[in-house]
Write an enzyme that holds these catalytic residues in place. Sequence first.
Site, PDB file in Angstrom:
ATOM      1  N   LYS A 203       1.160 -62.291  -5.996  1.00  0.00           N
ATOM      2  CA  LYS A 203       1.681 -61.979  -7.374  1.00  0.00           C
ATOM      3  C   LYS A 203       1.599 -63.226  -8.220  1.00  0.00           C
ATOM      4  O   LYS A 203       2.002 -64.482  -7.977  1.00  0.00           O
ATOM      5  CB  LYS A 203       2.967 -61.633  -7.208  1.00  0.00           C
ATOM      6  CG  LYS A 203       3.788 -61.377  -8.735  1.00  0.00           C
ATOM      7  CD  LYS A 203       4.605 -62.394  -8.932  1.00  0.00           C
ATOM      8  CE  LYS A 203       5.352 -62.229 -10.490  1.00  0.00           C
ATOM      9  NZ  LYS A 203       6.106 -63.454 -10.850  1.00  0.00           N
ATOM     10  N   HIS A 215      -2.131 -63.409   7.086  1.00  0.00           N
ATOM     11  CA  HIS A 215      -1.061 -62.503   7.647  1.00  0.00           C
ATOM     12  C   HIS A 215       0.219 -62.491   7.091  1.00  0.00           C
ATOM     13  O   HIS A 215       0.652 -63.588   6.980  1.00  0.00           O
ATOM     14  CB  HIS A 215      -1.116 -62.507   9.202  1.00  0.00           C
ATOM     15  CG  HIS A 215      -2.421 -63.082   9.848  1.00  0.00           C
ATOM     16  ND1 HIS A 215      -3.443 -62.256  10.144  1.00  0.00           N
ATOM     17  CD2 HIS A 215      -2.508 -64.318  10.281  1.00  0.00           C
ATOM     18  CE1 HIS A 215      -4.314 -63.053  10.761  1.00  0.00           C
ATOM     19  NE2 HIS A 215      -3.841 -64.454  10.941  1.00  0.00           N
ATOM     20  N   ASN A 238      10.180 -67.850  -4.962  1.00  0.00           N
ATOM     21  CA  ASN A 238       9.867 -68.242  -6.351  1.00  0.00           C
ATOM     22  C   ASN A 238      10.972 -67.903  -7.214  1.00  0.00           C
ATOM     23  O   ASN A 238      11.032 -68.164  -8.311  1.00  0.00           O
ATOM     24  CB  ASN A 238       8.440 -67.541  -6.873  1.00  0.00           C
ATOM     25  CG  ASN A 238       8.673 -66.008  -6.565  1.00  0.00           C
ATOM     26  OD1 ASN A 238       9.194 -65.449  -5.784  1.00  0.00           O
ATOM     27  ND2 ASN A 238       7.929 -65.352  -7.377  1.00  0.00           N
ATOM     28  N   ARG A 292      12.895 -78.236   9.940  1.00  0.00           N
ATOM     29  CA  ARG A 292      13.396 -77.462  10.945  1.00  0.00           C
ATOM     30  C   ARG A 292      14.630 -77.921  11.181  1.00  0.00           C
ATOM     31  O   ARG A 292      15.034 -78.991  11.123  1.00  0.00           O
ATOM     32  CB  ARG A 292      12.478 -77.316  12.166  1.00  0.00           C
ATOM     33  CG  ARG A 292      11.177 -77.113  11.984  1.00  0.00           C
ATOM     34  CD  ARG A 292      10.354 -77.118  13.363  1.00  0.00           C
ATOM     35  NE  ARG A 292       9.048 -76.970  13.265  1.00  0.00           N
ATOM     36  CZ  ARG A 292       8.138 -77.383  13.988  1.00  0.00           C
ATOM     37  NH1 ARG A 292       8.559 -78.242  14.861  1.00  0.00           N
ATOM     38  NH2 ARG A 292       6.749 -77.163  14.046  1.00  0.00           N
TER      39      ARG A 292
END
Length: 307
Positions: A203, A215, A238, A292
């Site tokens: 988009k 993917h 976003n 992480r």
Amino acid sequence: MVERIVEQKDCDEVQDAITECNSGFYCFDASMLFDALAKVDSNNSQNEFYLTDVIQIARESGRAAIGVKAEDADECLGVNTRIQLAEATKILQLRINHAHMLDGVTIVDPNQAWIGPDVVFENDIEIWPQTFLAGRTHIGEGTVIGYNSRLIDTEVGAQCNIYETVAVDAVIEDGCVCGPRAYLRPGAHLCKGAKVGTHVEIKKSVVGPGSKVPHLSYIGDATIGEGVNIGAGTITCNYDGVNKHATVIGDNTFIGSDTMLVAPVSVGSDVVVGAGSVITDDVPDGALALGRAHQVVKEGYKESHEA
């Protein structure tokens, strides 16, 4: 009963003898028409005003009136029901498709391709079944539009492979691959040789030359450089609930699978982002970025919790 059978037989014979009918299309001299309309009356068994009376009035006043036979009877079809609308739509669908085929477009099954009147094709294009092309879509030379694709107001370059893709107001440059089940929303721009793969949504973003989003990813309000690889499950976060923010990714960067890029954020060129990271701060060129939670392993957990 015998009398009714005879009447039906006579009716069928009369119907078979009729080879022309009034299509209801008229072209009049305007001044003559308004003069004649003033003379039309309803002195008939239905007490109705008939436009066809104008023809008789014109002839009686010495004006010429001729009938023109339609070269194609389909041009005179009426659309009064949804069945008739479908029939007229099919005629126009095949008329458009056959014209493109005569111009050199390969349409594998003309009954399963729906092409709008403003769509433009270059040479040697292939259109596969269940394809919908609408608006001011333009398809470049040698491109293949595959099964189950729907393109609206979209610019597609040459030598592309587009299959199972929905694209609206998008730009796809030469040599791109898109699909299956890709969604290009307004403002999506795939640069030369880019790839957008399975279950990817783009988009208002630019995917740079040769870059890949193969993917299961969402890319929104982003600018991606050249030669970038976006791992499966990557998301540009976003929207903060109020405003949209941009993500920028430099050239030749690798984004590991299942990464969340929390915008506004900038990732430089030649960067490696580890899989499963949440990136909230800018990353400089050539860096390794990891975001992480620390992995915890408790050995013997199963045994300690058995009854």
